[in-house]
Design a protein around this motif. Structure first.
Motif, PDB file in Angstrom:
ATOM      1  N   LEU A 205     -18.504  -7.315  33.709  1.00 31.06           N
ATOM      2  CA  LEU A 205     -18.263  -7.020  32.299  1.00 31.06           C
ATOM      3  C   LEU A 205     -16.798  -6.642  32.074  1.00 31.06           C
ATOM      4  O   LEU A 205     -16.166  -7.114  31.122  1.00 31.06           O
ATOM      5  N   ALA A 206     -16.256  -5.823  32.955  1.00 35.97           N
ATOM      6  CA  ALA A 206     -14.846  -5.430  32.841  1.00 35.97           C
ATOM      7  C   ALA A 206     -13.926  -6.643  32.946  1.00 35.97           C
ATOM      8  O   ALA A 206     -12.888  -6.706  32.282  1.00 35.97           O
ATOM      9  N   ASP A 207     -14.335  -7.604  33.788  1.00 39.79           N
ATOM     10  CA  ASP A 207     -13.554  -8.837  33.938  1.00 39.79           C
ATOM     11  C   ASP A 207     -13.882  -9.866  32.857  1.00 39.79           C
ATOM     12  O   ASP A 207     -13.307 -10.950  32.852  1.00 39.79           O
ATOM     13  N   GLN A 208     -14.817  -9.531  31.996  1.00 39.35           N
ATOM     14  CA  GLN A 208     -15.318 -10.455  30.976  1.00 39.35           C
ATOM     15  C   GLN A 208     -15.782 -11.774  31.606  1.00 39.35           C
ATOM     16  O   GLN A 208     -15.586 -12.849  31.064  1.00 39.35           O
ATOM     17  N   ASP A 209     -16.425 -11.640  32.765  1.00 38.95           N
ATOM     18  CA  ASP A 209     -16.937 -12.798  33.507  1.00 38.95           C
ATOM     19  C   ASP A 209     -18.429 -12.950  33.171  1.00 38.95           C
ATOM     20  O   ASP A 209     -19.303 -12.503  33.903  1.00 38.95           O
ATOM     21  N   TYR A 210     -18.692 -13.574  32.046  1.00 42.36           N
ATOM     22  CA  TYR A 210     -20.056 -13.660  31.539  1.00 42.36           C
ATOM     23  C   TYR A 210     -20.928 -14.600  32.366  1.00 42.36           C
ATOM     24  O   TYR A 210     -22.144 -14.411  32.419  1.00 42.36           O
ATOM     25  N   HIS A 211     -20.324 -15.536  33.027  1.00 41.09           N
ATOM     26  CA  HIS A 211     -21.094 -16.412  33.920  1.00 41.09           C
ATOM     27  C   HIS A 211     -21.629 -15.608  35.110  1.00 41.09           C
ATOM     28  O   HIS A 211     -22.776 -15.783  35.519  1.00 41.09           O
ATOM     29  N   ARG A 212     -20.791 -14.740  35.655  1.00 47.22           N
ATOM     30  CA  ARG A 212     -21.231 -13.905  36.776  1.00 47.22           C
ATOM     31  C   ARG A 212     -22.311 -12.936  36.308  1.00 47.22           C
ATOM     32  O   ARG A 212     -23.284 -12.707  37.020  1.00 47.22           O
ATOM     33  N   ILE A 213     -22.158 -12.389  35.104  1.00 38.82           N
ATOM     34  CA  ILE A 213     -23.201 -11.507  34.572  1.00 38.82           C
ATOM     35  C   ILE A 213     -24.517 -12.280  34.469  1.00 38.82           C
ATOM     36  O   ILE A 213     -25.570 -11.773  34.849  1.00 38.82           O
ATOM     37  N   GLY A 214     -24.441 -13.505  33.983  1.00 39.80           N
ATOM     38  CA  GLY A 214     -25.647 -14.334  33.882  1.00 39.80           C
ATOM     39  C   GLY A 214     -26.298 -14.565  35.232  1.00 39.80           C
ATOM     40  O   GLY A 214     -27.527 -14.487  35.356  1.00 39.80           O
ATOM     41  N   ARG A 215     -25.494 -14.826  36.245  1.00 38.21           N
ATOM     42  CA  ARG A 215     -26.045 -15.034  37.595  1.00 38.21           C
ATOM     43  C   ARG A 215     -26.692 -13.756  38.127  1.00 38.21           C
ATOM     44  O   ARG A 215     -27.743 -13.798  38.773  1.00 38.21           O
ATOM     45  N   LEU A 216     -26.053 -12.622  37.862  1.00 37.01           N
ATOM     46  CA  LEU A 216     -26.609 -11.343  38.306  1.00 37.01           C
ATOM     47  C   LEU A 216     -27.939 -11.049  37.613  1.00 37.01           C
ATOM     48  O   LEU A 216     -28.903 -10.615  38.257  1.00 37.01           O
ATOM     49  N   VAL A 217     -27.998 -11.296  36.317  1.00 39.99           N
ATOM     50  CA  VAL A 217     -29.248 -11.079  35.574  1.00 39.99           C
ATOM     51  C   VAL A 217     -30.325 -12.038  36.085  1.00 39.99           C
ATOM     52  O   VAL A 217     -31.487 -11.651  36.246  1.00 39.99           O
TER      53      VAL A 217
END
Length: 115
Positions: free
Chosen positions: A76-88
């Motif tokens: 989130l801090a990196d605004q890496d929404y693809h990584r957030i999606g993978r984590l979720v």
């Protein structure tokens, strides 16, 4: 709300009713697809389960959940929404694995009973 079937002690009758298309010879893909359908239905009908899964409550350990939270915050801090999606996706998958394990137990019980 009632406890979802996968959190109860295994029950052959309930499992047969909930997963009528599963057979002892069902493929891994059929089991996975059935598990996802059940998981999605649970999340659609019980927002608590959806929220629990989203925050990583069904990961294997408290340490895994802490690591998940840390990684989501970093992404989130990196605004890496693809990584957030993978984590979720991984967190949701952890819940789904409980369903897969329940279905696999059902397959084993059907084999034992020669169904």
């Amino acid at each position: 709300m009632r406890l979802p079937l996968i959190f109860e002690e295994y029950n052959y009758s309930k499992a047969s009713t909930q997963f009528p298309l599963i057979e002892p010879w069902s493929s891994d893909k059929e089991v996975e697809d059935t598990a996802w359908q059940y998981t999605i239905d649970l999340m659609k009908n019980d927002y608590d389960i959806l929220i629990e899964s989203f925050v990583g409550e069904h990961l294997e350990s408290v340490q895994d959940m802490g690591k998940y939270h840390h990684n989501v915050l970093l992404a989130l801090a990196d605004q890496d929404y693809h990584r957030i999606g993978r984590l979720v996706e991984e967190a949701m998958g952890a819940f789904n694995q409980k369903t897969v394990a329940y279905i696999e137990e059902h397959q084993s019980q059907m084999e034992t009973r020669n169904v």
